[in-house]
Scaffold this motif. Structure first.
Motif, PDB file in Angstrom:
ATOM      1  N   GLU A   9       0.846  -1.286  -0.039  1.00 47.74           N
ATOM      2  CA  GLU A   9       0.014  -0.008  -0.021  1.00 47.74           C
ATOM      3  C   GLU A   9       0.768   1.400  -0.100  1.00 47.74           C
ATOM      4  O   GLU A   9       0.395   2.390  -0.588  1.00 47.74           O
ATOM      5  N   ILE A  10       1.733   1.167   0.654  1.00 49.25           N
ATOM      6  CA  ILE A  10       2.707   2.287   0.947  1.00 49.25           C
ATOM      7  C   ILE A  10       3.329   2.640  -0.644  1.00 49.25           C
ATOM      8  O   ILE A  10       3.725   3.578  -1.041  1.00 49.25           O
ATOM      9  N   LEU A  11       4.131   1.591  -1.128  1.00 49.89           N
ATOM     10  CA  LEU A  11       4.807   1.538  -2.427  1.00 49.89           C
ATOM     11  C   LEU A  11       3.980   2.187  -3.299  1.00 49.89           C
ATOM     12  O   LEU A  11       4.209   2.965  -4.312  1.00 49.89           O
ATOM     13  N   ARG A  56      -8.323   2.770   4.934  1.00 52.41           N
ATOM     14  CA  ARG A  56      -7.592   3.907   5.507  1.00 52.41           C
ATOM     15  C   ARG A  56      -6.136   4.420   4.895  1.00 52.41           C
ATOM     16  O   ARG A  56      -5.917   5.530   4.785  1.00 52.41           O
ATOM     17  N   PHE A  57      -5.530   3.491   4.731  1.00 50.88           N
ATOM     18  CA  PHE A  57      -4.294   3.777   3.976  1.00 50.88           C
ATOM     19  C   PHE A  57      -4.475   4.307   2.500  1.00 50.88           C
ATOM     20  O   PHE A  57      -3.720   5.468   2.285  1.00 50.88           O
ATOM     21  N   ARG A  58      -5.587   4.050   1.767  1.00 48.62           N
ATOM     22  CA  ARG A  58      -5.762   4.338   0.598  1.00 48.62           C
ATOM     23  C   ARG A  58      -6.062   5.915   0.695  1.00 48.62           C
ATOM     24  O   ARG A  58      -5.894   6.695  -0.217  1.00 48.62           O
ATOM     25  N   LYS A  59      -7.133   5.894   1.520  1.00 49.16           N
ATOM     26  CA  LYS A  59      -7.694   7.267   1.855  1.00 49.16           C
ATOM     27  C   LYS A  59      -6.659   8.569   2.165  1.00 49.16           C
ATOM     28  O   LYS A  59      -6.761   9.509   1.725  1.00 49.16           O
ATOM     29  N   ALA A  60      -5.810   7.980   3.168  1.00 45.59           N
ATOM     30  CA  ALA A  60      -4.605   8.843   3.588  1.00 45.59           C
ATOM     31  C   ALA A  60      -3.841   9.386   2.348  1.00 45.59           C
ATOM     32  O   ALA A  60      -3.509  10.565   2.293  1.00 45.59           O
ATOM     33  N   PHE A  61      -3.432   8.333   1.511  1.00 47.49           N
ATOM     34  CA  PHE A  61      -2.876   8.870   0.205  1.00 47.49           C
ATOM     35  C   PHE A  61      -3.546   9.749  -0.593  1.00 47.49           C
ATOM     36  O   PHE A  61      -3.116  10.435  -1.180  1.00 47.49           O
ATOM     37  N   ALA A  75       4.812  11.143   9.072  1.00 48.66           N
ATOM     38  CA  ALA A  75       3.702  12.021  10.240  1.00 48.66           C
ATOM     39  C   ALA A  75       2.659  12.575   9.418  1.00 48.66           C
ATOM     40  O   ALA A  75       1.483  12.617   9.867  1.00 48.66           O
ATOM     41  N   ASP A  76       2.900  12.942   8.184  1.00 45.17           N
ATOM     42  CA  ASP A  76       1.894  13.631   7.378  1.00 45.17           C
ATOM     43  C   ASP A  76       0.805  12.613   7.027  1.00 45.17           C
ATOM     44  O   ASP A  76      -0.345  12.969   6.890  1.00 45.17           O
ATOM     45  N   PHE A  77       1.401  11.518   6.685  1.00 39.77           N
ATOM     46  CA  PHE A  77       0.596  10.157   6.131  1.00 39.77           C
ATOM     47  C   PHE A  77      -0.614   9.906   7.356  1.00 39.77           C
ATOM     48  O   PHE A  77      -1.642   9.805   7.287  1.00 39.77           O
ATOM     49  N   MET A  78      -0.107   9.822   8.621  1.00 41.55           N
ATOM     50  CA  MET A  78      -0.681   9.507   9.819  1.00 41.55           C
ATOM     51  C   MET A  78      -1.684  10.611  10.216  1.00 41.55           C
ATOM     52  O   MET A  78      -2.927  10.075  10.554  1.00 41.55           O
ATOM     53  N   GLU A  79      -1.266  11.651  10.032  1.00 36.48           N
ATOM     54  CA  GLU A  79      -2.307  12.927  10.146  1.00 36.48           C
ATOM     55  C   GLU A  79      -3.509  12.794   9.079  1.00 36.48           C
ATOM     56  O   GLU A  79      -4.402  13.293   9.300  1.00 36.48           O
ATOM     57  N   ALA A  80      -3.052  12.376   7.687  1.00 37.89           N
ATOM     58  CA  ALA A  80      -4.125  12.284   6.811  1.00 37.89           C
ATOM     59  C   ALA A  80      -5.021  11.110   6.975  1.00 37.89           C
ATOM     60  O   ALA A  80      -6.015  11.047   6.264  1.00 37.89           O
TER      61      ALA A  80
END
Length: 117
Positions: A9-11, A56-61, A75-80
């Motif tokens: 997901e991160i990649l 949630r990962f996809r929505k954050a990106f 950190a920005d990712f976690m906030e998003a």
């Protein structure tokens, strides 16, 4: 690696961010290493659930892609990231069980009677 889905997901998310050419974007050949660093930062001392957290990962990106002009940090990712969906609690009456109530009352009476000695 138990968290392969997180790395994937991160990649995928970082690859999409790469296409936006944000300020301070790492070189394309650094994305795999960047993903490894993000993976370490995001999974350290956290427990993730693939079924609950993949959306949630996809929505954050997506949130990062919509609102950033500069390359984000973990950190920005976690906030998003949006909060986990919570199951709705419903009021459902629980039928009384008179036999169970009588047993509990008898046990309580026996307990209280035994304490008076």
């Amino acid at each position: 690696m138990e968290t392969n889905w997180i790395h994937d997901e991160i990649l995928d998310g970082l690859s999409q961010l790469l296409c936006l050419s944000l300020d301070r974007t790492p070189a394309a050949d650094m994305i795999a290493g960047t993903a490894m660093g993000w993976h370490r930062a995001i999974t350290d001392e956290r427990v993730w659930d693939q079924q609950l957290d993949t959306p949630r990962f996809r929505k954050a990106f997506t949130n990062l892609m919509k609102g950033r002009r500069m390359w984000p940090s973990p950190a920005d990712f976690m906030e998003a990231m949006p909060p986990r969906e919570q199951l709705a609690l419903t009021k459902q009456p629980i039928k009384a069980n008179p036999e169970r109530a009588q047993r509990a009352a008898a046990e309580l009476a026996e307990f209280l009677g035994g304490r008076q000695h």
